[in-house]
Design an enzyme around this catalytic site. Sequence first.
Site, short mmCIF file in Angstrom:
data_model
loop_
_atom_site.label_atom_id
_atom_site.label_comp_id
_atom_site.label_asym_id
_atom_site.label_seq_id
_atom_site.Cartn_x
_atom_site.Cartn_y
_atom_site.Cartn_z
N ALA A 75 0.83 -1.22 0.00
CA ALA A 75 0.00 0.00 0.00
C ALA A 75 0.86 1.26 0.00
CB ALA A 75 -0.98 -0.03 1.17
N SER A 76 0.69 2.14 0.98
CA SER A 76 1.34 3.46 0.96
C SER A 76 2.84 3.42 1.22
CB SER A 76 0.67 4.40 1.95
OG SER A 76 -0.60 4.78 1.48
N MET A 77 3.39 2.26 1.55
CA MET A 77 4.85 2.14 1.55
C MET A 77 5.41 2.27 0.13
SD MET A 77 5.46 -0.75 4.53
CE MET A 77 6.84 -1.48 3.64
N LYS A 81 4.87 4.93 -1.55
CA LYS A 81 5.13 6.36 -1.70
C LYS A 81 6.61 6.74 -1.65
CE LYS A 81 0.58 8.06 -0.19
NZ LYS A 81 -0.19 6.82 -0.33
#
Length: 410
Positions: A64-66, A68
Amino acid sequence: MDSLALRKTRLGRLHHALAAHVQSGDMPGLVALVNIRGETVVEAIGAQSFGGAPMKRDTIFRIASMTKPVVAVATLMLIEECRLRLDDPVDELLPELANRRVLRSLESAVDDTVPANRPISVRDLLTFTFGIGAVLVWPAKYPIQKAMEETGLAPGPFPVGFSGDEFMKRLGTLPLIYQPGERYLYHTGSEVLGVLIERASGQTLEAFLQARLFEPLGMRDTSFHVAPGKLERLASAYMMDAAKKELVCFDDAKNSRWSKPPPFASGGGGLVSTVDDFHAFYRMILNKGLPGGSQGGSRGRERLLSRPSIELMTSDQLTPAQKVGAELFFGPSTNPAASWGMGGAVVTRRTNLFTTPGRYGWDGGYGTTANLDPTEDVVGILMTQRTMDSPVPPRVFRDFWTTAYQAIDD
């Protein structure tokens, strides 16, 4: 007892603390990696699904947002090559963001707007201050939140089902919520950066990341989808059903949404990875852009990013005014404990065992967390397959970081 033996004894607490979350049924399993000054400990506990195969060190998770920080590194690579420029307008490559209109206020109807004061820059995208993103109010009550939901652009648990060009087309129909550079709004900046990287490089985001980051770092299992021969290593993903008050499977590894290339390679949250792959990525950052370990393991290997770029990315990039409204992420505006760099959060004030000023990293909404700490020379990565219930880190994250840091012995 020597220092190494004492550290190993204290790291034994890590296993017991994490195993308790699996034994209680909070999640089927997890994999954790802690590297303290060159010494690595990995714990694989439980199963890849309830009643399924055992967790292993190389189990694959949706991070997921890792994603970014990965996209931030890729953007800075293009900036170093002058294919992008930090403070130049993005209008040429992202015409959908040119000549923007801005809501008169958060409460305004989507057609109640004023002209943008200036164009959107690459810096605005990297720092999540370009003007649109997640509004942290639940349930949605503002017109812009409802408009984002209707256009399929509201941040949510499932991957976007259309192309990057279609994403930008839809984004171009919405006004900005705030003026460029005015306020931090989470998430959407990374999605736009993924499209920007594609248009600036002439490659798909997947191809660029594979060639420039994943292959040089040996990140063999990191991608936007899981190849058929690796699906047996993918953990199933679970979320809490608020009505039933029980965990339900929302992505079965046997029939996963990540089993084939997506129509949109999400720079905000689309990657899958393993603890060892992500350790290689974070060690590169901790090593100021050089692949390999912190003690000479990178000698003779090609630098991926310069030291100044790494220091820019991992330092505080926000003003106090920009953080207003993001207290869930950064703490009270009167005395915040963290801020945002580029692609991840930066700790600015010590408030816990594990919040060393300068610590950098981010969590993933599907149940993952990863941070690096230059002061302590620590990398920690925890991967579970239970989605987060709120922006507040779950207890398993806090227990992981507490037991990792209490093992530091100097």
